[in-house]
Motif scaffolding. Structure first.
Motif, PDB file in Angstrom:
ATOM      1  N   THR A 113      78.440  82.326  18.694  1.00 21.29           N
ATOM      2  CA  THR A 113      77.430  83.246  18.185  1.00 21.29           C
ATOM      3  C   THR A 113      76.041  82.711  18.528  1.00 21.29           C
ATOM      4  O   THR A 113      75.837  81.497  18.624  1.00 21.29           O
ATOM      5  N   PRO A 114      75.071  83.609  18.743  1.00 22.54           N
ATOM      6  CA  PRO A 114      73.722  83.155  19.105  1.00 22.54           C
ATOM      7  C   PRO A 114      72.978  82.556  17.925  1.00 22.54           C
ATOM      8  O   PRO A 114      73.061  83.042  16.802  1.00 22.54           O
ATOM      9  N   ASP A 115      72.262  81.493  18.196  1.00 24.84           N
ATOM     10  CA  ASP A 115      71.376  80.873  17.220  1.00 24.84           C
ATOM     11  C   ASP A 115      69.990  80.834  17.843  1.00 24.84           C
ATOM     12  O   ASP A 115      69.763  81.378  18.918  1.00 24.84           O
ATOM     13  N   ARG A 116      69.063  80.159  17.226  1.00 24.48           N
ATOM     14  CA  ARG A 116      67.684  80.181  17.716  1.00 24.48           C
ATOM     15  C   ARG A 116      67.527  79.429  19.031  1.00 24.48           C
ATOM     16  O   ARG A 116      66.782  79.844  19.905  1.00 24.48           O
ATOM     17  N   GLU A 117      68.241  78.313  19.193  1.00 22.18           N
ATOM     18  CA  GLU A 117      68.050  77.472  20.367  1.00 22.18           C
ATOM     19  C   GLU A 117      69.181  77.565  21.378  1.00 22.18           C
ATOM     20  O   GLU A 117      69.100  76.973  22.456  1.00 22.18           O
ATOM     21  N   GLY A 118      70.251  78.260  21.054  1.00 23.50           N
ATOM     22  CA  GLY A 118      71.380  78.337  21.973  1.00 23.50           C
ATOM     23  C   GLY A 118      72.570  79.007  21.310  1.00 23.50           C
ATOM     24  O   GLY A 118      72.456  79.573  20.218  1.00 23.50           O
ATOM     25  N   MET A 119      73.715  78.936  21.959  1.00 22.16           N
ATOM     26  CA  MET A 119      74.952  79.513  21.421  1.00 22.16           C
ATOM     27  C   MET A 119      75.713  78.432  20.660  1.00 22.16           C
ATOM     28  O   MET A 119      75.861  77.302  21.135  1.00 22.16           O
ATOM     29  N   THR A 120      76.221  78.784  19.489  1.00 20.66           N
ATOM     30  CA  THR A 120      76.970  77.842  18.664  1.00 20.66           C
ATOM     31  C   THR A 120      78.435  78.232  18.647  1.00 20.66           C
ATOM     32  O   THR A 120      78.775  79.396  18.403  1.00 20.66           O
ATOM     33  N   TYR A 121      79.308  77.262  18.921  1.00 18.72           N
ATOM     34  CA  TYR A 121      80.740  77.520  18.894  1.00 18.72           C
ATOM     35  C   TYR A 121      81.202  77.677  17.446  1.00 18.72           C
ATOM     36  O   TYR A 121      81.208  76.720  16.675  1.00 18.72           O
ATOM     37  N   LEU A 122      81.590  78.888  17.115  1.00 20.98           N
ATOM     38  CA  LEU A 122      82.069  79.172  15.770  1.00 20.98           C
ATOM     39  C   LEU A 122      83.533  78.788  15.619  1.00 20.98           C
ATOM     40  O   LEU A 122      83.966  78.341  14.562  1.00 20.98           O
ATOM     41  N   ASP A 123      84.304  78.975  16.683  1.00 18.14           N
ATOM     42  CA  ASP A 123      85.722  78.611  16.686  1.00 18.14           C
ATOM     43  C   ASP A 123      86.172  78.354  18.108  1.00 18.14           C
ATOM     44  O   ASP A 123      85.574  78.863  19.062  1.00 18.14           O
ATOM     45  N   ARG A 124      87.259  77.596  18.246  1.00 18.50           N
ATOM     46  CA  ARG A 124      87.825  77.354  19.573  1.00 18.50           C
ATOM     47  C   ARG A 124      89.298  76.998  19.418  1.00 18.50           C
ATOM     48  O   ARG A 124      89.719  76.453  18.383  1.00 18.50           O
ATOM     49  N   VAL A 125      90.053  77.326  20.424  1.00 18.52           N
ATOM     50  CA  VAL A 125      91.461  76.944  20.489  1.00 18.52           C
ATOM     51  C   VAL A 125      91.638  76.174  21.784  1.00 18.52           C
ATOM     52  O   VAL A 125      91.401  76.696  22.876  1.00 18.52           O
ATOM     53  N   GLU A 126      92.034  74.920  21.670  1.00 21.23           N
ATOM     54  CA  GLU A 126      92.112  74.034  22.825  1.00 21.23           C
ATOM     55  C   GLU A 126      93.359  74.297  23.668  1.00 21.23           C
ATOM     56  O   GLU A 126      94.408  74.699  23.172  1.00 21.23           O
ATOM     57  N   THR A 127      93.208  74.041  24.960  1.00 23.37           N
ATOM     58  CA  THR A 127      94.355  74.057  25.850  1.00 23.37           C
ATOM     59  C   THR A 127      95.296  72.896  25.518  1.00 23.37           C
ATOM     60  O   THR A 127      94.883  71.898  24.913  1.00 23.37           O
ATOM     61  N   LYS A 128      96.540  73.026  25.911  1.00 19.46           N
ATOM     62  CA  LYS A 128      97.511  71.946  25.676  1.00 19.46           C
ATOM     63  C   LYS A 128      97.498  70.917  26.798  1.00 19.46           C
ATOM     64  O   LYS A 128      98.151  69.878  26.695  1.00 19.46           O
ATOM     65  N   TRP A 129      96.735  71.197  27.870  1.00 14.47           N
ATOM     66  CA  TRP A 129      96.646  70.238  28.960  1.00 14.47           C
ATOM     67  C   TRP A 129      95.892  68.987  28.487  1.00 14.47           C
ATOM     68  O   TRP A 129      94.939  69.082  27.720  1.00 14.47           O
ATOM     69  N   GLN A 140      76.360  73.255  19.964  1.00 12.06           N
ATOM     70  CA  GLN A 140      75.408  74.254  20.446  1.00 12.06           C
ATOM     71  C   GLN A 140      75.146  74.011  21.922  1.00 12.06           C
ATOM     72  O   GLN A 140      74.903  72.888  22.346  1.00 12.06           O
ATOM     73  N   VAL A 141      75.233  75.085  22.720  1.00  9.52           N
ATOM     74  CA  VAL A 141      75.040  74.981  24.164  1.00  9.52           C
ATOM     75  C   VAL A 141      73.892  75.905  24.589  1.00  9.52           C
ATOM     76  O   VAL A 141      73.562  76.854  23.882  1.00  9.52           O
ATOM     77  N   PRO A 142      73.263  75.633  25.738  1.00 10.87           N
ATOM     78  CA  PRO A 142      72.086  76.421  26.157  1.00 10.87           C
ATOM     79  C   PRO A 142      72.432  77.874  26.471  1.00 10.87           C
ATOM     80  O   PRO A 142      73.575  78.209  26.786  1.00 10.87           O
ATOM     81  N   PHE A 143      71.418  78.717  26.414  1.00 10.50           N
ATOM     82  CA  PHE A 143      71.585  80.120  26.778  1.00 10.50           C
ATOM     83  C   PHE A 143      71.703  80.305  28.294  1.00 10.50           C
ATOM     84  O   PHE A 143      72.554  81.047  28.776  1.00 10.50           O
ATOM     85  N   HIS A 144      70.808  79.639  29.051  1.00 10.96           N
ATOM     86  CA  HIS A 144      70.583  80.024  30.440  1.00 10.96           C
ATOM     87  C   HIS A 144      71.656  79.606  31.429  1.00 10.96           C
ATOM     88  O   HIS A 144      71.713  80.144  32.537  1.00 10.96           O
ATOM     89  N   CYS A 145      72.528  78.666  31.043  1.00 12.75           N
ATOM     90  CA  CYS A 145      73.480  78.141  32.025  1.00 12.75           C
ATOM     91  C   CYS A 145      74.926  78.159  31.546  1.00 12.75           C
ATOM     92  O   CYS A 145      75.784  77.530  32.166  1.00 12.75           O
ATOM     93  N   THR A 146      75.198  78.847  30.467  1.00 14.54           N
ATOM     94  CA  THR A 146      76.574  78.961  29.976  1.00 14.54           C
ATOM     95  C   THR A 146      76.998  80.429  30.015  1.00 14.54           C
ATOM     96  O   THR A 146      76.158  81.337  29.948  1.00 14.54           O
ATOM     97  N   ALA A 147      78.303  80.650  30.105  1.00 20.12           N
ATOM     98  CA  ALA A 147      78.809  82.024  30.147  1.00 20.12           C
ATOM     99  C   ALA A 147      78.471  82.765  28.865  1.00 20.12           C
ATOM    100  O   ALA A 147      78.019  83.910  28.889  1.00 20.12           O
ATOM    101  N   SER A 148      78.680  82.115  27.724  1.00 21.26           N
ATOM    102  CA  SER A 148      78.391  82.771  26.445  1.00 21.26           C
ATOM    103  C   SER A 148      76.901  83.047  26.306  1.00 21.26           C
ATOM    104  O   SER A 148      76.487  84.118  25.847  1.00 21.26           O
ATOM    105  N   GLY A 149      76.064  82.085  26.712  1.00 18.43           N
ATOM    106  CA  GLY A 149      74.624  82.259  26.600  1.00 18.43           C
ATOM    107  C   GLY A 149      74.094  83.362  27.499  1.00 18.43           C
ATOM    108  O   GLY A 149      73.240  84.162  27.099  1.00 18.43           O
ATOM    109  N   LYS A 150      74.595  83.434  28.723  1.00 20.01           N
ATOM    110  CA  LYS A 150      74.131  84.474  29.645  1.00 20.01           C
ATOM    111  C   LYS A 150      74.599  85.856  29.194  1.00 20.01           C
ATOM    112  O   LYS A 150      73.897  86.852  29.410  1.00 20.01           O
TER     113      LYS A 150
END
Length: 259
Positions: A113-129, A140-150
């Protein structure tokens, strides 16, 4: 007009509900709101609207926009929205959908979900690899260079987007990070056209991702659902091939928030 006659025509919103109704209206509209907008939609007197907005701003539920006159969600209202989305019933159903998608695709699924400074991972399900990218819940990840942020940036109106892109230089995190605002605008236009966003090693070397929107009842982006994987195991073209199942999962998640 006599004061009592004017008052009798005002909507009977109980005093203790007026602030809640304003917060509800700001959230419903989904854009920065001026006091005049609320006066028209709620029918309350101008001094009352201004007093309630000042209270909401002082308590952190609303914050002023760059123009100094409009109001949008503040930190406490955003936190309230995130906590509501993370309620036990909703999260149980949400994780079931995400786990099914992760098992089908064999890679990590993220909800952000979007926050003021970037996208925050609300939930995730990890791969088994055993080889995986560690970005835990709450990251929290940046807007401009992540799939969720863009994906989020692609939904913004042009004036808001200009404000975001001009606030500070776009940080170059890999050789493929887009740091030119004009080039990024072109990428966001392509994102809107194709209906999904992509990160081809722009945020982290060796990792690629795509994201799709989770929409609310009014067709606005509520959150993003993304899948990412190391490119040494899963090429970017293979990740784009995950689009169908990812969209299906996003549609199911949208239904949760409509119920």
């Amino acid at each position: 007009m006599p004061e009592d006659a004017r008052t009798s025509k005002e909507p009977q919103i109980p005093t203790n509900l007026r602030l809640l109704r304003i917060l509800e209206e700001v959230a419903r509209l989904g854009v920065s709101v001026k006091p005049t907008d609320l006066i028209e939609s709620m029918g309350l007197p101008k001094p009352t609207i201004h007093r309630l907005l000042q209270t909401a701003e002082a308590e952190g539920f609303l914050q002023r926009d760059l123009d100094g006159r409009s109001y949008g969600p503040g930190d406490r209202l955003r936190a309230l929205a995130v906590n509501t989305m993370s309620s036990e019933r909703v999260r149980t159903a949400r994780l079931a959908i995400m786990k099914a998608a992760a098992e089908e695709l064999g890679e990590t699924i993220n909800l952000a979900t979007p926050d003021r400074e970037g996208m925050t991972y609300l939930d995730r399900v990890e791969t088994k690899w055993p080889l995986r990218i560690q970005l835990p819940r709450g990251t929290q990840v940046p807007f401009h260079c992540t799939a969720s942020g863009k994906m989020y940036l692609s939904t913004l109106k042009s004036t808001t987007l200009n404000g975001v892109l001009s606030a500070k230089p776009l940080e170059k995190l890999t050789d493929k990070t887009i740091t030119d605002p004009a080039e990024l605008r072109q990428e966001l236009a392509a994102t809107r056209k194709r209906g999904y966003s992509q990160d081809n090693e722009e945020f982290m070397t060796g990792m690629a991702a795509i994201a799709v929107p989770i929409l609310d009842q009014q067709g606005r982006m509520l959150a993003t659902l993304s899948v990412h994987a190391p490119v040494m195991r899963c090429s970017f073209e293979q990740i784009v091939g995950f689009l169908g199942p990812l969209r299906d999962a996003a549609a199911k998640l949208s239904e949760i928030y409509e119920s």
